[in-house]
Design a protein around this motif. Structure first.
Motif, mmCIF file in Angstrom:
data_model
loop_
_atom_site.group_PDB
_atom_site.id
_atom_site.type_symbol
_atom_site.label_atom_id
_atom_site.label_comp_id
_atom_site.label_asym_id
_atom_site.label_seq_id
_atom_site.Cartn_x
_atom_site.Cartn_y
_atom_site.Cartn_z
ATOM 1 N N ARG A 60 -10.139 0.424 -5.171
ATOM 2 C CA ARG A 60 -8.889 0.182 -5.899
ATOM 3 C C ARG A 60 -9.184 -0.347 -7.299
ATOM 4 O O ARG A 60 -8.590 0.101 -8.284
ATOM 5 N N ASN A 83 2.243 -0.928 -1.715
ATOM 6 C CA ASN A 83 1.651 0.121 -0.888
ATOM 7 C C ASN A 83 0.462 0.780 -1.581
ATOM 8 O O ASN A 83 0.316 1.998 -1.548
ATOM 9 N N TRP A 84 -0.389 -0.017 -2.167
ATOM 10 C CA TRP A 84 -1.515 0.517 -2.942
ATOM 11 C C TRP A 84 -2.494 1.314 -2.077
ATOM 12 O O TRP A 84 -3.147 2.215 -2.579
ATOM 13 N N GLN A 85 -2.562 1.022 -0.777
ATOM 14 C CA GLN A 85 -3.499 1.751 0.086
ATOM 15 C C GLN A 85 -3.093 3.209 0.222
ATOM 16 O O GLN A 85 -3.940 4.084 0.368
ATOM 17 N N ASP A 86 -1.811 3.490 0.151
ATOM 18 C CA ASP A 86 -1.346 4.882 0.220
ATOM 19 C C ASP A 86 -1.756 5.672 -1.008
ATOM 20 O O ASP A 86 -1.917 6.879 -0.939
ATOM 21 N N ALA A 87 -1.914 4.994 -2.124
ATOM 22 C CA ALA A 87 -2.270 5.663 -3.372
ATOM 23 C C ALA A 87 -3.743 6.092 -3.392
ATOM 24 O O ALA A 87 -4.113 6.995 -4.133
#
Length: 88
Positions: A60, A83-87
């Motif tokens: 990230r 929801n940075w993990q989805d990106a």
């Protein structure tokens, strides 16, 4: 009285049921590999989750730096949202 919240609490019944087969088999490698759970499963899963999260956080950071360098506002916003993990 048993205190189940005690960190020294030992689940003897579970260990007896799970490992009785190993008493009769001197080489228990096959048994360990074919079992769904062993006494190490819980600890190993915690370590795996921790390593995966560290990897995602490093990735990230790299992606945020790249988005800033490329002035990619959409990518930056996605990586800094909840929801940075989805990106990734």
């Amino acid at each position: 009285m048993k205190n189940e919240k005690n960190s020294n609490y030992y689940k003897q019944d579970m260990d007896l049921n799970m490992y009785m087969d190993t008493m009769h088999d001197p080489d228990n490698t096959n048994l360990i590999l074919t079992r769904e759970k062993t006494r190490y499963t819980e600890g190993a899963n915690e370590i795996i989750k921790k390593v995966q999260m560290e990897f995602l956080k490093k990735k990230r950071t790299e992606e945020i730096d790249l988005a800033l360098a490329n002035k990619d506002k959409e990518r930056f916003m996605a990586l800094t949202s909840e929801n940075w993990q989805d990106a990734l």
